[in-house]
Design a protein around this motif. Structure first.
Motif, PDB file in Angstrom:
ATOM      1  N   PHE A   6     -52.264  48.438  47.765  1.00  0.00           N
ATOM      2  CA  PHE A   6     -51.592  48.401  49.055  1.00  0.00           C
ATOM      3  C   PHE A   6     -50.472  47.378  49.003  1.00  0.00           C
ATOM      4  N   LEU A   7     -49.634  47.407  50.020  1.00  0.00           N
ATOM      5  CA  LEU A   7     -48.517  46.483  50.129  1.00  0.00           C
ATOM      6  C   LEU A   7     -48.788  45.463  51.219  1.00  0.00           C
ATOM      7  N   LYS A   8     -48.271  44.274  51.009  1.00  0.00           N
ATOM      8  CA  LYS A   8     -48.508  43.191  51.956  1.00  0.00           C
ATOM      9  C   LYS A   8     -47.196  42.496  52.279  1.00  0.00           C
ATOM     10  N   ILE A   9     -46.835  42.505  53.573  1.00  0.00           N
ATOM     11  CA  ILE A   9     -45.734  41.683  54.060  1.00  0.00           C
ATOM     12  C   ILE A   9     -46.317  40.323  54.417  1.00  0.00           C
ATOM     13  N   LYS A  10     -45.709  39.263  53.925  1.00  0.00           N
ATOM     14  CA  LYS A  10     -46.214  37.923  54.214  1.00  0.00           C
ATOM     15  C   LYS A  10     -45.050  37.013  54.567  1.00  0.00           C
ATOM     16  N   PHE A  11     -45.189  36.318  55.709  1.00  0.00           N
ATOM     17  CA  PHE A  11     -44.189  35.352  56.141  1.00  0.00           C
ATOM     18  C   PHE A  11     -44.832  33.990  56.348  1.00  0.00           C
ATOM     19  N   ASP A  12     -44.101  32.947  55.970  1.00  0.00           N
ATOM     20  CA  ASP A  12     -44.479  31.574  56.301  1.00  0.00           C
ATOM     21  C   ASP A  12     -43.429  31.014  57.246  1.00  0.00           C
ATOM     22  N   ARG A 125     -42.024  37.822  51.826  1.00  0.00           N
ATOM     23  CA  ARG A 125     -41.908  38.820  50.759  1.00  0.00           C
ATOM     24  C   ARG A 125     -42.707  40.064  51.114  1.00  0.00           C
ATOM     25  N   ILE A 126     -42.416  41.152  50.411  1.00  0.00           N
ATOM     26  CA  ILE A 126     -43.290  42.324  50.387  1.00  0.00           C
ATOM     27  C   ILE A 126     -43.722  42.500  48.940  1.00  0.00           C
ATOM     28  N   GLN A 127     -45.021  42.490  48.722  1.00  0.00           N
ATOM     29  CA  GLN A 127     -45.560  42.576  47.368  1.00  0.00           C
ATOM     30  C   GLN A 127     -46.818  43.438  47.382  1.00  0.00           C
ATOM     31  N   SER A 128     -47.059  44.165  46.309  1.00  0.00           N
ATOM     32  CA  SER A 128     -48.267  44.979  46.226  1.00  0.00           C
ATOM     33  C   SER A 128     -49.454  44.124  45.793  1.00  0.00           C
ATOM     34  N   ASN A 129     -50.639  44.571  46.150  1.00  0.00           N
ATOM     35  CA  ASN A 129     -51.854  43.860  45.772  1.00  0.00           C
ATOM     36  C   ASN A 129     -52.012  43.807  44.253  1.00  0.00           C
ATOM     37  N   GLU A 130     -51.692  44.901  43.580  1.00  0.00           N
ATOM     38  CA  GLU A 130     -51.843  44.931  42.123  1.00  0.00           C
ATOM     39  C   GLU A 130     -50.900  43.944  41.440  1.00  0.00           C
ATOM     40  N   VAL A 131     -49.684  43.816  41.955  1.00  0.00           N
ATOM     41  CA  VAL A 131     -48.745  42.866  41.364  1.00  0.00           C
ATOM     42  C   VAL A 131     -49.220  41.438  41.607  1.00  0.00           C
ATOM     43  N   GLU A 132     -49.734  41.157  42.801  1.00  0.00           N
ATOM     44  CA  GLU A 132     -50.245  39.811  43.073  1.00  0.00           C
ATOM     45  C   GLU A 132     -51.386  39.458  42.134  1.00  0.00           C
ATOM     46  N   ILE A 133     -52.289  40.391  41.911  1.00  0.00           N
ATOM     47  CA  ILE A 133     -53.415  40.135  40.999  1.00  0.00           C
ATOM     48  C   ILE A 133     -52.901  39.851  39.592  1.00  0.00           C
ATOM     49  N   LYS A 134     -51.950  40.646  39.140  1.00  0.00           N
ATOM     50  CA  LYS A 134     -51.417  40.463  37.784  1.00  0.00           C
ATOM     51  C   LYS A 134     -50.723  39.122  37.642  1.00  0.00           C
ATOM     52  N   ARG A 135     -50.002  38.696  38.676  1.00  0.00           N
ATOM     53  CA  ARG A 135     -49.208  37.473  38.586  1.00  0.00           C
ATOM     54  C   ARG A 135     -49.979  36.216  38.950  1.00  0.00           C
ATOM     55  N   ASN A 136     -50.909  36.322  39.865  1.00  0.00           N
ATOM     56  CA  ASN A 136     -51.415  35.113  40.521  1.00  0.00           C
ATOM     57  C   ASN A 136     -52.920  34.890  40.445  1.00  0.00           C
ATOM     58  N   ARG A 213     -41.570  52.063  45.239  1.00  0.00           N
ATOM     59  CA  ARG A 213     -42.238  52.735  44.126  1.00  0.00           C
ATOM     60  C   ARG A 213     -41.829  52.133  42.780  1.00  0.00           C
ATOM     61  N   VAL A 214     -40.694  51.460  42.737  1.00  0.00           N
ATOM     62  CA  VAL A 214     -40.256  50.809  41.494  1.00  0.00           C
ATOM     63  C   VAL A 214     -41.010  49.503  41.281  1.00  0.00           C
ATOM     64  N   HIS A 215     -41.470  48.890  42.381  1.00  0.00           N
ATOM     65  CA  HIS A 215     -42.197  47.626  42.323  1.00  0.00           C
ATOM     66  C   HIS A 215     -43.490  47.803  41.526  1.00  0.00           C
ATOM     67  N   GLY A 216     -43.722  46.919  40.573  1.00  0.00           N
ATOM     68  CA  GLY A 216     -44.925  47.009  39.748  1.00  0.00           C
ATOM     69  C   GLY A 216     -44.739  47.823  38.485  1.00  0.00           C
ATOM     70  N   THR A 217     -43.536  48.363  38.265  1.00  0.00           N
ATOM     71  CA  THR A 217     -43.226  49.077  37.029  1.00  0.00           C
ATOM     72  C   THR A 217     -42.440  48.154  36.101  1.00  0.00           C
ATOM     73  N   GLU A 218     -42.248  48.581  34.862  1.00  0.00           N
ATOM     74  CA  GLU A 218     -41.472  47.775  33.920  1.00  0.00           C
ATOM     75  C   GLU A 218     -40.053  47.557  34.430  1.00  0.00           C
ATOM     76  N   VAL A 219     -39.479  48.585  35.042  1.00  0.00           N
ATOM     77  CA  VAL A 219     -38.129  48.466  35.595  1.00  0.00           C
ATOM     78  C   VAL A 219     -38.109  47.455  36.737  1.00  0.00           C
ATOM     79  N   GLY A 220     -39.130  47.516  37.602  1.00  0.00           N
ATOM     80  CA  GLY A 220     -39.203  46.583  38.717  1.00  0.00           C
ATOM     81  C   GLY A 220     -39.379  45.146  38.268  1.00  0.00           C
ATOM     82  N   TYR A 221     -40.301  44.921  37.328  1.00  0.00           N
ATOM     83  CA  TYR A 221     -40.511  43.571  36.809  1.00  0.00           C
ATOM     84  C   TYR A 221     -39.245  43.021  36.161  1.00  0.00           C
TER      85      TYR A 221
END
Length: 270
Positions: A6-12, A125-136, A213-221
């Motif tokens: 899923f995607l997550k919008i997060k603001f501070d 930011r807007i980030q996917s859950n899978e990308v957050e797990i991979k990065r953080n 849809r590009v987010h989380g792909t090699e092109v997106g990274y």
């Protein structure tokens, strides 16, 4: 929604007085007067709560009377659906919106820009859950149980790991407010080439690709990394710099205490 990616919008936001009813009135009035598809329909104070506060029944003033305890979580039940929460913390207030991967990119960007201004954000930011797990996310096994720890997701959480100040890695959609722009240098933003770079208030909105849809792909990274290199990679989180001994220090201490407790119980049984 959360069984799949899923995607997550997060603001501070560091804006003072967000728990005050004056802010609630301006915030809710503005949010509930925009295009219908961007409005929440319900507020509630606990996840899966059966007690809900329906916007159409209470109106702005009814919600203001319950601010902030009864308005910490919200949802839109009709399409386009979303839900989220507002948290109040010592260093920064946080607004999070959860969306399925099936949402349209254009809609998410509209919602993001709206809440960016209403919440007076200094970072987002807007980030996917899978990308957050991979990065953080970091994992370690302790006595046949896997422990997990997340770091590098907030703009104010790095000193404890010995990195100094770091900004979270850039994602699909990003907003860096005044303090972060000054840290990096505004000239870097003025010369930045990306799908969209827009100055909003005293910060910059950066969209790396037209579609999530590009987010989380090699092109997106690769595109996110290129932009961070232009802005100065040293300003952004790098999981390779984490000292794992520091990261897991309190877990080691807890497990040592646990072993001591087991030994004491064993001695008592003798």
């Amino acid at each position: 929604m959360f069984r799949k990616n899923f995607l997550k919008i997060k603001f501070d936001s560091k804006y003072p007085g967000m728990i005050e009813k004056e802010f609630a009135r301006s915030f809710l009035s503005a949010w509930l007067s925009v295009e219908e598809d961007l409005r929440p329909e319900e507020f509630y104070f606990a996840e899966r709560s059966k007690i809900k506060f329906v916007v159409s029944e209470l109106g702005v003033e009814g919600l203001v009377n319950g601010w902030p305890r009864k308005c910490k979580m919200f949802r839109r039940k009709t399409k386009p659906k979303f839900d989220g929460m507002i948290g109040y913390y010592k260093n920064a207030n946080c607004l999070t919106v959860f969306l399925t991967m099936g949402q349209k990119s254009e809609f998410m960007i509209r919602l993001y820009k709206l809440l960016l201004n209403l919440f007076k954000a200094n970072y987002g930011r807007i980030q996917s859950n899978e990308v957050e797990i991979k990065r953080n996310w970091f994992y370690k096994d302790f006595y046949n149980a896997t422990q997990e720890r997340r770091c590098g997701t907030n703009v104010n959480s790095y000193d404890e790991y010995g990195l100094g100040f770091r900004i979270p890695q850039l994602s699909w959609v990003n907003y860096l407010g005044k303090d972060l722009v000054e840290r990096i240098g505004e000239d870097k933003f003025k010369t930045l080439e990306a799908y969209q770079v827009e100055k909003i208030n005293d910060g910059y909105l950066i969209i790396t690709n037209p579609s999530h849809r590009v987010h989380g792909t090699e092109v997106g990274y690769a595109e996110e990394e290129r932009i961070m290199q232009h802005l100065g990679r040293q300003h952004f989180f790098d999981r390779n710099l984490i000292d794992l001994n520091i990261l897991w220090a309190d877990y080691y201490e807890r497990d040592d205490n646990f072993l001591q407790f087991i030994d004491e119980i064993a001695q008592q049984k003798k």
